[in-house]
Enzyme design. Structure first.
Site, mmCIF file in Angstrom:
data_model
loop_
_atom_site.group_PDB
_atom_site.id
_atom_site.type_symbol
_atom_site.label_atom_id
_atom_site.label_comp_id
_atom_site.label_asym_id
_atom_site.label_seq_id
_atom_site.Cartn_x
_atom_site.Cartn_y
_atom_site.Cartn_z
ATOM 1 N N ASP A 7 0.739 -1.143 -0.035
ATOM 2 C CA ASP A 7 -0.307 -0.432 -0.229
ATOM 3 C C ASP A 7 1.080 1.139 -0.491
ATOM 4 O O ASP A 7 2.274 1.266 0.645
ATOM 5 C CB ASP A 7 -1.120 -0.131 0.811
ATOM 6 C CG ASP A 7 -2.073 0.660 1.970
ATOM 7 O OD1 ASP A 7 -2.262 1.469 -0.366
ATOM 8 O OD2 ASP A 7 -2.562 1.612 2.400
ATOM 9 N N GLU A 9 0.723 5.941 0.593
ATOM 10 C CA GLU A 9 0.053 7.008 0.322
ATOM 11 C C GLU A 9 0.688 8.085 -0.446
ATOM 12 O O GLU A 9 1.679 7.588 -0.475
ATOM 13 C CB GLU A 9 0.086 7.371 2.192
ATOM 14 C CG GLU A 9 -0.613 6.019 3.255
ATOM 15 C CD GLU A 9 -2.420 6.654 2.705
ATOM 16 O OE1 GLU A 9 -3.155 7.156 1.796
ATOM 17 O OE2 GLU A 9 -2.343 4.544 3.558
ATOM 18 N N GLU A 52 -6.951 18.073 0.806
ATOM 19 C CA GLU A 52 -7.557 16.312 0.734
ATOM 20 C C GLU A 52 -6.893 14.823 1.347
ATOM 21 O O GLU A 52 -7.893 14.133 2.409
ATOM 22 C CB GLU A 52 -8.577 16.385 -0.010
ATOM 23 C CG GLU A 52 -9.520 17.144 -0.701
ATOM 24 C CD GLU A 52 -8.848 18.945 -1.334
ATOM 25 O OE1 GLU A 52 -9.629 18.902 -1.521
ATOM 26 O OE2 GLU A 52 -7.912 18.403 -1.909
ATOM 27 N N HIS A 152 -5.501 6.500 7.546
ATOM 28 C CA HIS A 152 -4.874 5.729 6.651
ATOM 29 C C HIS A 152 -3.189 5.607 7.022
ATOM 30 O O HIS A 152 -3.206 6.530 6.785
ATOM 31 C CB HIS A 152 -5.977 5.918 5.242
ATOM 32 C CG HIS A 152 -7.092 5.433 4.424
ATOM 33 N ND1 HIS A 152 -7.307 5.010 4.434
ATOM 34 C CD2 HIS A 152 -7.911 6.402 5.243
ATOM 35 C CE1 HIS A 152 -8.518 4.759 3.837
ATOM 36 N NE2 HIS A 152 -9.392 6.138 4.749
ATOM 37 N N ASP A 157 -2.734 -0.769 6.465
ATOM 38 C CA ASP A 157 -3.476 -0.821 5.110
ATOM 39 C C ASP A 157 -3.508 -2.397 4.826
ATOM 40 O O ASP A 157 -4.189 -3.147 4.369
ATOM 41 C CB ASP A 157 -4.023 0.198 4.510
ATOM 42 C CG ASP A 157 -4.538 1.052 4.894
ATOM 43 O OD1 ASP A 157 -5.337 1.563 6.534
ATOM 44 O OD2 ASP A 157 -4.789 2.318 4.494
#
Length: 237
Positions: A7, A9, A52, A152, A157
């Site tokens: 994963d 970000e 965001e 997150h 995750d």
């Protein structure tokens, strides 16, 4: 079989607009067992995250400024994923960012480094059509606690996705087992064409068992007033 659950970000949604990876996490599984050998890296993107994106991962510019840039750790990531099946939820998103970062570092594209890339989101959509298949929804569906997931984070995750993946893919892959092997040598494929019927063990009835079966058929004959279907088929044959 080595699988990596990965994963990332990022600072935003599109690397073509200059957005960068700020976190990479990988969780290793070998033969469907978590090994505890994780790879977890924070990265300095040399830019701010969109508001965001920052609200999703909470990794501030000040925090990330003290961490390495992607080219400094590119070889470490490449070595870790080399040749493995890499499982990613919504793989297209992470792959486009990884490809952009690797190209910027003068490295091969991500897909050429892995044995295979598997999109767990597409897998979940096929398994649960018409239902929500976000990581949170899948955790709820399979009874995996994500109560500690307030933001997150790539490592958390990845760990959750590993549990979800094991739950989604739980089951028997083939119908044939090797009776000589106590661990059971199950075929890796699911195709019936791969089955070798000569491997099936034939167990003959003992004389006592055959006699008991005949007695059972005699009792059936008396109950219905005519030969039972097994004897009728045998006489016809």
């Amino acid at each position: 079989m080595r699988q990596i659950i990965l994963d990332t970000e990022t600072t935003g949604l599109d690397p073509s607009q200059g957005h960068r990876i700020v976190e990479v996490a990988c969780v290793e599984m070998i033969n469907r067992t978590l090994t505890g050998r994780h790879l977890h890296l924070y990265l300095n993107p040399d830019r701010d995250s969109d508001p965001e994106a920052l609200a999703v991962h909470g990794l501030t510019t000040d925090f990330l400024a003290g961490h390495p840039r992607f080219p400094e750790v590119a070889d470490e990531i490449i070595e870790y994923v080399q040749g493995a099946e890499v499982i990613i939820h919504n793989a297209a998103f992470d792959k486009k960012f990884l490809d952009a970062e690797l190209a910027r570092a003068g490295k091969p594209l991500f897909g050429s480094l892995c044995g295979k890339i598997t999109d767990s989101l597409l897998f979940a959509r096929e398994l649960h059509p018409g239902k929500r298949n976000s990581l949170d929804a899948l955790c709820e569906r399979y009874g995996i606690s994500n109560a500690h997931r307030t933001l997150h984070g790539a490592l958390l995750d990845s760990e959750l996705l590993a549990e979800v993946w094991l739950a989604m893919t739980r089951g028997q892959d083939a119908l044939i087992m090797d009776f000589d092997d106590p661990v059971s040598n199950v075929s890796q494929g699911s195709s019936l064409e791969a089955f070798d019927v000569s491997r099936l063990r034939v167990v003959a009835a003992s004389p006592d068992e055959a006699q008991a079966h005949e007695q059972y058929l005699d009792d059936l004959d008396k109950a219905v007033g005519k030969p039972c279907v097994w004897r009728a088929d045998g006489e016809a044959a």
